[in-house]
Structures are given as C-alpha cells and as structure tokens.
Design a protein around this motif. Structure first.
Motif, PDB file in Angstrom:
ATOM      1  N   LEU A 306       0.817  -1.218   0.000  1.00 26.06           N
ATOM      2  CA  LEU A 306       0.000   0.000   0.000  1.00 26.06           C
ATOM      3  C   LEU A 306       0.852   1.270   0.000  1.00 26.06           C
ATOM      4  CD1 LEU A 306      -2.746  -1.008   2.595  1.00 26.06           C
ATOM      5  CD2 LEU A 306      -2.912  -1.049   0.105  1.00 26.06           C
ATOM      6  N   ILE A 307       1.948   1.263   0.785  1.00 22.55           N
ATOM      7  CA  ILE A 307       2.740   2.476   0.957  1.00 22.55           C
ATOM      8  C   ILE A 307       3.581   2.776  -0.278  1.00 22.55           C
ATOM      9  CG2 ILE A 307       4.569   3.544   2.332  1.00 22.55           C
ATOM     10  CD1 ILE A 307       3.501   2.133   4.760  1.00 22.55           C
ATOM     11  N   LEU A 308       4.220   1.756  -0.873  1.00 26.79           N
ATOM     12  CA  LEU A 308       5.087   2.004  -2.019  1.00 26.79           C
ATOM     13  C   LEU A 308       4.313   2.533  -3.232  1.00 26.79           C
ATOM     14  CD1 LEU A 308       7.618  -0.978  -1.782  1.00 26.79           C
ATOM     15  CD2 LEU A 308       7.917   1.410  -1.092  1.00 26.79           C
ATOM     16  N   PRO A 309       3.122   2.025  -3.563  1.00 27.56           N
ATOM     17  CA  PRO A 309       2.355   2.653  -4.656  1.00 27.56           C
ATOM     18  C   PRO A 309       1.984   4.113  -4.360  1.00 27.56           C
ATOM     19  CG  PRO A 309       1.547   0.453  -4.258  1.00 27.56           C
ATOM     20  CD  PRO A 309       2.518   0.753  -3.151  1.00 27.56           C
ATOM     21  N   ALA A 310       1.672   4.404  -3.073  1.00 28.57           N
ATOM     22  CA  ALA A 310       1.370   5.794  -2.724  1.00 28.57           C
ATOM     23  C   ALA A 310       2.589   6.679  -2.929  1.00 28.57           C
ATOM     24  CB  ALA A 310       0.889   5.875  -1.281  1.00 28.57           C
ATOM     25  N   ALA A 311       3.797   6.163  -2.582  1.00 28.98           N
ATOM     26  CA  ALA A 311       5.020   6.927  -2.807  1.00 28.98           C
ATOM     27  C   ALA A 311       5.248   7.162  -4.296  1.00 28.98           C
ATOM     28  CB  ALA A 311       6.209   6.199  -2.184  1.00 28.98           C
ATOM     29  N   ALA A 312       5.027   6.122  -5.102  1.00 26.70           N
ATOM     30  CA  ALA A 312       5.197   6.263  -6.553  1.00 26.70           C
ATOM     31  C   ALA A 312       4.206   7.269  -7.132  1.00 26.70           C
ATOM     32  CB  ALA A 312       5.038   4.898  -7.221  1.00 26.70           C
ATOM     33  N   LEU A 313       2.974   7.249  -6.624  1.00 30.11           N
ATOM     34  CA  LEU A 313       1.966   8.199  -7.096  1.00 30.11           C
ATOM     35  C   LEU A 313       2.368   9.638  -6.772  1.00 30.11           C
ATOM     36  CD1 LEU A 313      -0.818   8.770  -8.317  1.00 30.11           C
ATOM     37  CD2 LEU A 313      -1.793   8.439  -6.033  1.00 30.11           C
ATOM     38  N   SER A 314       2.888   9.881  -5.562  1.00 29.13           N
ATOM     39  CA  SER A 314       3.310  11.228  -5.176  1.00 29.13           C
ATOM     40  C   SER A 314       4.445  11.722  -6.064  1.00 29.13           C
ATOM     41  CB  SER A 314       3.747  11.250  -3.710  1.00 29.13           C
ATOM     42  OG  SER A 314       2.682  10.903  -2.862  1.00 29.13           O
ATOM     43  N   ILE A 315       5.418  10.852  -6.323  1.00 32.45           N
ATOM     44  CA  ILE A 315       6.545  11.250  -7.179  1.00 32.45           C
ATOM     45  C   ILE A 315       6.063  11.514  -8.604  1.00 32.45           C
ATOM     46  CG2 ILE A 315       8.721  10.454  -8.161  1.00 32.45           C
ATOM     47  CD1 ILE A 315       9.218   8.936  -5.542  1.00 32.45           C
ATOM     48  N   ALA A 316       5.114  10.716  -9.093  1.00 35.17           N
ATOM     49  CA  ALA A 316       4.599  10.916 -10.447  1.00 35.17           C
ATOM     50  C   ALA A 316       3.841  12.236 -10.561  1.00 35.17           C
ATOM     51  CB  ALA A 316       3.687   9.740 -10.828  1.00 35.17           C
ATOM     52  N   VAL A 317       3.049  12.553  -9.539  1.00 37.21           N
ATOM     53  CA  VAL A 317       2.323  13.832  -9.558  1.00 37.21           C
ATOM     54  C   VAL A 317       3.300  14.996  -9.556  1.00 37.21           C
ATOM     55  CG1 VAL A 317       0.762  15.310  -8.243  1.00 37.21           C
ATOM     56  CG2 VAL A 317       0.239  12.890  -8.510  1.00 37.21           C
ATOM     57  N   GLY A 318       4.354  14.928  -8.705  1.00 33.60           N
ATOM     58  CA  GLY A 318       5.349  15.993  -8.675  1.00 33.60           C
ATOM     59  C   GLY A 318       6.072  16.142  -9.998  1.00 33.60           C
ATOM     60  N   TRP A 319       6.428  15.018 -10.620  1.00 32.59           N
ATOM     61  CA  TRP A 319       7.125  15.074 -11.909  1.00 32.59           C
ATOM     62  C   TRP A 319       6.231  15.687 -12.988  1.00 32.59           C
ATOM     63  CZ3 TRP A 319       6.170  12.621 -16.629  1.00 32.59           C
ATOM     64  CH2 TRP A 319       7.192  12.735 -17.588  1.00 32.59           C
ATOM     65  N   GLN A 320       4.957  15.340 -12.979  1.00 29.56           N
ATOM     66  CA  GLN A 320       4.023  15.904 -13.959  1.00 29.56           C
ATOM     67  C   GLN A 320       3.860  17.413 -13.755  1.00 29.56           C
ATOM     68  OE1 GLN A 320       2.803  14.329 -16.510  1.00 29.56           O
ATOM     69  NE2 GLN A 320       1.611  16.086 -17.248  1.00 29.56           N
ATOM     70  N   MET A 321       3.777  17.868 -12.505  1.00 25.89           N
ATOM     71  CA  MET A 321       3.657  19.310 -12.241  1.00 25.89           C
ATOM     72  C   MET A 321       4.915  20.056 -12.671  1.00 25.89           C
ATOM     73  SD  MET A 321       1.708  19.533  -8.560  1.00 25.89           S
ATOM     74  CE  MET A 321      -0.022  19.088  -8.420  1.00 25.89           C
ATOM     75  N   LYS A 322       6.102  19.458 -12.412  1.00 22.94           N
ATOM     76  CA  LYS A 322       7.344  20.102 -12.822  1.00 22.94           C
ATOM     77  C   LYS A 322       7.430  20.196 -14.335  1.00 22.94           C
ATOM     78  CE  LYS A 322      12.337  19.908 -12.087  1.00 22.94           C
ATOM     79  NZ  LYS A 322      13.456  19.175 -11.444  1.00 22.94           N
ATOM     80  N   ARG A 323       6.982  19.180 -15.020  1.00 28.28           N
ATOM     81  CA  ARG A 323       6.991  19.195 -16.479  1.00 28.28           C
ATOM     82  C   ARG A 323       6.050  20.273 -17.022  1.00 28.28           C
ATOM     83  NH1 ARG A 323       5.171  14.049 -20.284  1.00 28.28           N
ATOM     84  NH2 ARG A 323       5.443  15.124 -22.306  1.00 28.28           N
ATOM     85  N   ALA A 324       4.852  20.380 -16.383  1.00 27.19           N
ATOM     86  CA  ALA A 324       3.897  21.398 -16.833  1.00 27.19           C
ATOM     87  C   ALA A 324       4.446  22.804 -16.611  1.00 27.19           C
ATOM     88  CB  ALA A 324       2.572  21.224 -16.093  1.00 27.19           C
ATOM     89  N   GLN A 325       5.136  23.030 -15.461  1.00 26.49           N
ATOM     90  CA  GLN A 325       5.722  24.345 -15.207  1.00 26.49           C
ATOM     91  C   GLN A 325       6.828  24.670 -16.189  1.00 26.49           C
ATOM     92  OE1 GLN A 325       6.977  24.576 -11.128  1.00 26.49           O
ATOM     93  NE2 GLN A 325       4.876  24.627 -10.312  1.00 26.49           N
ATOM     94  N   ALA A 326       7.643  23.665 -16.532  1.00 22.78           N
ATOM     95  CA  ALA A 326       8.721  23.898 -17.496  1.00 22.78           C
ATOM     96  C   ALA A 326       8.160  24.261 -18.872  1.00 22.78           C
ATOM     97  CB  ALA A 326       9.606  22.653 -17.592  1.00 22.78           C
ATOM     98  N   GLU A 327       7.092  23.584 -19.270  1.00 21.15           N
ATOM     99  CA  GLU A 327       6.477  23.903 -20.558  1.00 21.15           C
ATOM    100  C   GLU A 327       5.881  25.311 -20.557  1.00 21.15           C
ATOM    101  OE1 GLU A 327       3.644  20.867 -21.239  1.00 21.15           O
ATOM    102  OE2 GLU A 327       5.136  19.323 -21.779  1.00 21.15           O
ATOM    103  N   ALA A 328       5.289  25.684 -19.407  1.00 19.83           N
ATOM    104  CA  ALA A 328       4.702  27.025 -19.332  1.00 19.83           C
ATOM    105  C   ALA A 328       5.777  28.105 -19.382  1.00 19.83           C
ATOM    106  CB  ALA A 328       3.884  27.160 -18.047  1.00 19.83           C
ATOM    107  N   GLU A 329       6.947  27.836 -18.737  1.00 23.22           N
ATOM    108  CA  GLU A 329       8.028  28.823 -18.763  1.00 23.22           C
ATOM    109  C   GLU A 329       8.682  28.894 -20.131  1.00 23.22           C
ATOM    110  OE1 GLU A 329      10.634  27.636 -15.689  1.00 23.22           O
ATOM    111  OE2 GLU A 329       9.286  28.237 -14.043  1.00 23.22           O
ATOM    112  N   ALA A 330       8.742  27.755 -20.832  1.00 24.39           N
ATOM    113  CA  ALA A 330       9.382  27.747 -22.153  1.00 24.39           C
ATOM    114  C   ALA A 330       8.504  28.360 -23.225  1.00 24.39           C
ATOM    115  CB  ALA A 330       9.747  26.309 -22.536  1.00 24.39           C
ATOM    116  N   ALA A 331       7.196  28.360 -23.000  1.00 25.82           N
ATOM    117  CA  ALA A 331       6.288  28.913 -24.016  1.00 25.82           C
ATOM    118  C   ALA A 331       6.520  30.414 -24.141  1.00 25.82           C
ATOM    119  CB  ALA A 331       4.842  28.636 -23.627  1.00 25.82           C
TER     120      ALA A 331
END
Length: 707
Positions: A306-331
């Motif tokens: 239960l805990i390891l999938p939750a950790a993976a989900l948190s890291i995936a959400v953070g990575w997706q947000m960082k990617r979205a911010q980078a795209e917004a700054e590059a635009a």
C-alpha cells in the motif's frame, strides 16, 4: 425565454415571496401535527438545503461573496429545530406502532446507518456530536470572534487609507464609496458570524437534549401507555430517537462545515478548490512526500503493497507538475502590440484633478501611509471642512512627487495654474513671530507661506523654548495644509463648474422641488446658474444656503437683467448671508466708507464707462488703492473683521480693483446691509480728494453729461 427576462431578478422576486411562506411553515411544523409523509419530504428538503449552503460556501472567493450566510444559517437552524419538534411529536405519539410510524427517512437512518443496533447508533451519534460541537463549531466560533474583533479594530485605519487614496487621486469618489461600503459590510458580516456561531453551538446542544427527551419519553410512554416491555420499548423508541437525531445531526454537521469554511476563508481570486489547488501545485512538495513514504515503506513491518504505490503516485504527480511548469516557462509570452507612435491618448495630455499638490522628494514621508501620513489626514479634514463652508464638494487634491522640484519644495496648482509654492523642512518646526516675544531664539529666517509673517525654522528640540519665548510653533504638515486651505478658498471659483451647479440643483430638487423647477431650466439655463455661483465665490460668498440664492434668482427671473446686473441684484437680496460671513449676527458691522467727494468721483467713472471691466483711470485707481491701503492695513494687522462699503453703482468695479491688492477685504454696497443690522464706521477714505491726471476728471464729467 421572453425578452427582457432576468434570471437574477426572477430569483430575487421568488425569494422575496417565498421567505414569508417558509417562516409560516416553520412555525406550523412546531405547533401543528404533520403526517409521516410530510415529515419525510421536510427531512429531504432539509438535507438538500444544507448541501446547497455548503456548496455556495465552498465556491465563494471571499467571505463577503456569501454575505447573507449568517441570516441563512439562522433560518436553516430554525427549520431543523422545527423538524425536531415535529418528529418528536410523531415518535412519541406513534412510536409504539413500529419504526415505520415516524416515516421512511427516520426508519432508514435508524436501521441502515446504525446497522440495526441502537447501541451502535448511540455511539455513532456521540462521535458526530463530538466532531460537530467540540471540533468544528468551537473552532469556527473562535475564528469568528477573533475575526470580528480584528475587523472592528482595523476599521478606522481602513477608512483613513481609503480617504488617503481618494485625496491622492488614486480613487474616484464612486470607487471610494464602494470601498467604504465593502469595509462596513465586512465589519457587519464578521460581527454577525460571531453571533451566528452561537446558533450552531446551541443547535448541537439542543440535538443532544432532544435525543435524551425522545429516549426517556419513549420508554415511559411505551411501557406505561402502550404496555410494551422494556426491551421492546427500548428497541423501538431508541431506534427512532437515534434515527431522528442522526437525520437532524447530519445537516447540522454540513452547516457547521460551511460556517467554518466561510470564516476561515482568505480573500482570493479563486474559489476554495482553486485556491487549494494553486497552493498544492509545487513539485518539490510532492517529491518530499514521495520520498518520505518510500522510506517508510522500506520498514519491514509496514504494508509495502500500500505504501510504495502511494510513494510512486506522489513522485509521479510531482514530476508531472514540474513538467507542466517547465512547458509554461518555455512557451513564448504573447508579444504586446507595439505602441503606435502617431496615437495619443487623452491621459497623455489631460489631468482630471483640478487641484494638485506637488512635493519634492524630501517631503514624500509626509504622505507615506506607513508613517502615519500626517499631511494626507489634514488634507482630508480640509476638504471636508471647506465643502461645508463653501457649499459644494471640493474636489480631491491630487498629491504627487515631482523630481523637478527641490527636495523640500512644494507647489499648489488649481486648474493648471500655480497659485502657491514654498519650501518646508520635515525634520524641523516653524516658529511664527506673534509680535509679543519675550526673548529671541536662533533659527533659519523665513516668511510664513500663508500669511507672510516673519518666522524661523528651528530644530524640534527647541520647540518648548520657542513656545516659552512667545512664538507660535507649527509642524511642517500644518504649514503645507494651511497654505493649501487658503489657496483653495482663494480659488474656489476655479474649482466650481457646471457639474457642481447641477449637483446643487439636484440637491435643491430633492428638498424644494418647485423652487428647483422654476430655477432651471425654465428660469435660467444651467451655464448662467454656474456663472452666478462662480461670481459669488470670487468674492468669497459661500453657497451654503443655495436655497436663498435660488429664491432670489427666481424672484428676479421676470426682469431682463444682464449677468453683472443679476449678480448685483442677487447680492442685495442675500445681503444678510453676506454680512453674516463677515461678523456674527449679534455684533455690529464695522465698515470703512468713502467721503462724498470720492464716492461721487467713483460713480462718475462707472457711469462714464458703463460695462467696462476697469472703468477707473489708472492714476485715479492707484490713488484710490493707496488711500484704501492706508485705511484698512491697521485693521488687517489687528485681524479685525470689517467691510468696505460703497454705492451699488460702483461696488462691482471697486471690488475688482480692491481684490487685486487686498483679496481678504469684502466690498459690499449699502443695499446689501440689512435694515436691522447695526454698523460702526471705523475709517473714512478721502480726507483728500484724489486728483485725476491731465484733466481726466473734466473728460469724464463731459462724457457723463453726454450720456
């Protein structure tokens, strides 16, 4: 949809007509027995209303977006208490027939939600009561109390900040009015929420007491009146009581959550979900959460599945947000349209503020709100006082820094014309020579910018010594404010316009409609009314009692008078008002008169040049001004109020002549002095008759004979 239909207005009309009916229904539920079907419908409606209130509270961007919440909370609480009274009646009267006797809603809550075990229901209800009463309601009540206290304490400061922005020209009068209304509404809202939180707390306590009444009353009635055994009566009545308590407590819990969400909101352009989403969108937060969960999952005793999938989900959400911010700054940002060099805005060439105060960089602290803004506070008081004295709203004074000015200098402008400038020293005090000094003190010599008195700029440490020596000591903000006050009084006619004349007529129309109707447009065109008011203000006749002025104009409307003749005729009819501005009503009027020879000479000059702006020959005018100065200067130095009295024929021309040299001297005619007013002659001008240059007197006499 029909033409002109407005859903907002329709909803308002429906609420206006439905609210009295709803209150009657609430009262009826308390005193009139109702059937289980109506009770079921009312319970469902109560849940629907609670959900609706919660959704509106969550969607509000700021607390004032739901300013009706305290009243809505009161009405919803009354409705729920009325349902408790109605359901208690049904439970106690028909409970012996079974759990279905009180309706399907109570039966469902009593059997399904508590699992058919009334002991479990008691514990569930107790937990809900603890959450609602101890946690949510108590916390929301404390927040409401603190918010109300802080809001009321901050109210004067917010009002002063609005006045400062208005005086500085940062706000229009309409925007300032809206902000004052918002500040007052905010104070009323938090004060109401402080009281409304007591309703929620009282409602929770009432639910607990109603549960106790239902259980005890049901057991007594079941065993004493209907012959039920204790266990059978307990199973029936306790189940109904628990169901009734839960069906009322859940909407109460929803309202408590809504109240807590409203009072803990911070003003934001987003609703609650948007605000939370914007503040949880930082990628490093999600990476930190994922790392901690991953480390926790590595502990052998932890459920890693239960805990390891939750950790993976948190890291995936953070990575997706960082990617979205980078795209917004590059635009690439959309390029702003290049300004058209041939296009000129009105704001580039005009300024809507007729009165301006420009200051050097060293005086900026005097208008800084963070340092108390002593000058802005005084300007606000000046505008309010002068508006009362002059009879029209003095426009806002725009305060701006000007780098072209020396650091300690300031400049006062009215209608684009500089009418006063000087310099002050913000870290010093101005000591005015009162004329009765005990000792002399050292300082930087200067002249008082308002009255031209001898003065000294001294350090603040010498203030007490200067007062003891007989000086009048004032601070720099007061110096500038006094100069501004006198400048506005002297230029009041330049600040008055057609819009102000229309405002006077509109105010007259609200109190004296027939008088206003006969004044304009039937009697006089608006520009002529404005011109007459400006002519009165030029000679410092206030417009406070505009009704008297309007009555005089209406009375003279049948006569064919020119503009100057109309002004003189109106002055004669409002003479009591004019004299009252010079001396109080109980004091005799000190007057300075002309000798008969001088007065005849003045009248001849005016008759010889009818309608001329300056009918007096230059040499004669200079001689008249010189003799007037000899007569009035001792009175001006002694600050004694008086009036220069002349005949009605030459009054206007003489006033223009005198005003250029002695602007504070009032020139009135004999006909403007009320018959009941006592006069006191303090000086007579013309002990020697001034001679006209090169036979000009004979020429004027010949012209008068020809006319």
């Amino acid at each position: 949809m029909t033409a002109g239909f407005n859903p907002r207005n329709a909803a308002r009309i429906a609420a206006t007509s439905a609210l009295p009916a709803a209150m009657l229904i609430v009262v009826a539920l308390m005193v009139v027995p109702v059937s289980p079907l109506i009770l079921d419908i009312s319970f469902v409606g109560n849940i629907m209303i609670s959900l609706l209130i919660l959704m509106v509270a969550l969607q509000a961007s700021k607390p004032l977006d739901f300013s009706a919440f305290p009243t809505v909370l009161l009405l919803a609480t009354l409705f729920r208490l009325a349902l408790n009274v109605a359901s208690t009646r049904v439970v106690l009267v028909s409970g012996h027939e079974g759990t279905h006797a009180a309706g399907h809603v109570i039966e469902a809550f009593g059997q399904v939600l508590i699992g058919g075990d009334y002991v479990v229901g008691l514990f569930v209800f107790t937990v809900l009561m603890i959450i609602n009463l101890v946690v949510i309601t108590k916390g929301a009540g404390r927040v409401s109390e603190v918010s109300a206290r802080f809001t009321l304490d901050a109210l004067p400061g917010k009002q002063m900040a609005i006045d400062a922005d208005l005086n500085a020209g940062l706000l229009t009068p309409e925007e300032a009015k809206a902000r004052r209304q918002e500040v007052a509404t905010e104070a009323d809202f938090y004060g109401s929420m402080d009281g409304a939180s007591k309703f929620v707390k009282g409602d929770a306590i009432a639910g607990l007491l109603i549960l106790f009444v239902n259980i005890v009353g049901g057991l007594i009635l079941g065993m004493a009146s209907h012959g039920l055994g204790f266990s059978e009566a307990g199973a029936t009545y306790v189940t109904l009581a628990i169901g009734d308590a839960l069906v009322a407590q859940i909407p109460a819990l929803l309202l408590s959550i809504a109240a807590a969400a409203i009072v803990t909101r911070v003003a934001s352009p987003f609703d609650l979900s948007g605000q939370i989403g914007s503040q949880f969108s930082a990628p490093h937060i999600w990476f930190a959460v994922g790392g901690i969960l991953f480390a926790l999952g590595m502990v052998p005793a932890m459920p890693q599945i239960l805990i390891l999938p939750a950790a993976a989900l948190s890291i995936a959400v953070g990575w997706q947000m960082k990617r979205a911010q980078a795209e917004a700054e590059a635009a690439p940002e959309p390029a702003a349209p290049a300004p058209d060099p041939h296009h000129i805005e009105w704001s580039d060439v005009s300024d809507t503020s007729p009165c301006q105060l420009e200051i050097g960089y060293a005086l900026v602290n005097m208008v800084d709100e963070r340092k108390g803004a002593p000058l802005m506070t005084r300007i606000t008081g000046i505008r309010r006082q002068l508006s009362k004295e002059l009879g029209f709203v003095v426009p806002a004074v725009k305060v701006a820094d000007d780098l072209s000015l020396p650091g300690n200098a300031y400049r006062i402008s009215v209608a684009g014309v500089v009418i006063g400038e000087d310099e002050v020293f913000p870290n010093e005090m101005l000591a005015l020579d009162s004329g009765d000094l005990v000792t002399q003190i050292s300082g930087r010599p200067c002249k008082d910018p308002t009255f031209g008195l001898d003065a000294l700029w001294i350090p603040k440490a010498l203030q007490n010594d200067a007062i003891a020596a007989g000086y009048t000591v004032v601070d720099p903000a007061t110096v500038v404010a006094t100069h501004l006050n006198n400048s506005i009084i002297a230029s009041a006619s330049e600040l008055f316009g057609i819009d102000d004349a229309q405002a006077l007529i509109d105010n007259l129309k609200a109190h004296y409609p027939q008088l206003a109707q006969n004044l304009s447009p039937q009697g006089y065109a608006l520009p002529r009314v404005a011109a007459l008011c400006k002519a009165l203000l030029v000679e410092r006749v206030p417009l406070r009692d505009f009704r008297k002025i309007a009555e005089a104009m209406v009375a003279l409307s049948q006569q064919q008078l020119g503009d100057d003749e109309l002004v003189e005729a109106v002055r004669q009819r409002i003479g009591a008002l004019i004299v009252q501005t010079i001396v109080p009503s109980r004091m005799p009027l000190p007057v300075v008169t002309f000798s008969p020879d001088i007065e005849v000479l003045l009248n001849k000059a005016v008759r010889a040049n009818p309608g001329a702006e300056w009918p007096f020959e230059h040499g004669m005018a200079m001689k008249i001004v010189e003799q007037i100065g000899q007569a009035v200067e001792p009175l001006l130095l002694s600050t004694r109020s008086f009036a220069l009295v002349a005949s009605p024929i030459c009054r206007a021309a003489l006033s223009r002549l005198v005003r250029a040299t002695f602007p504070d001297v009032a020139v009135i005619s004999y006909l403007e002095i009320p018959a009941s007013k006592q006069t006191e002659i303090v000086a007579t001008i013309g002990a020697e008759t001034p001679r006209l240059a090169d036979g000009a007197e004979a020429q004027m006499e010949d012209q008068s004979h020809e006319n």
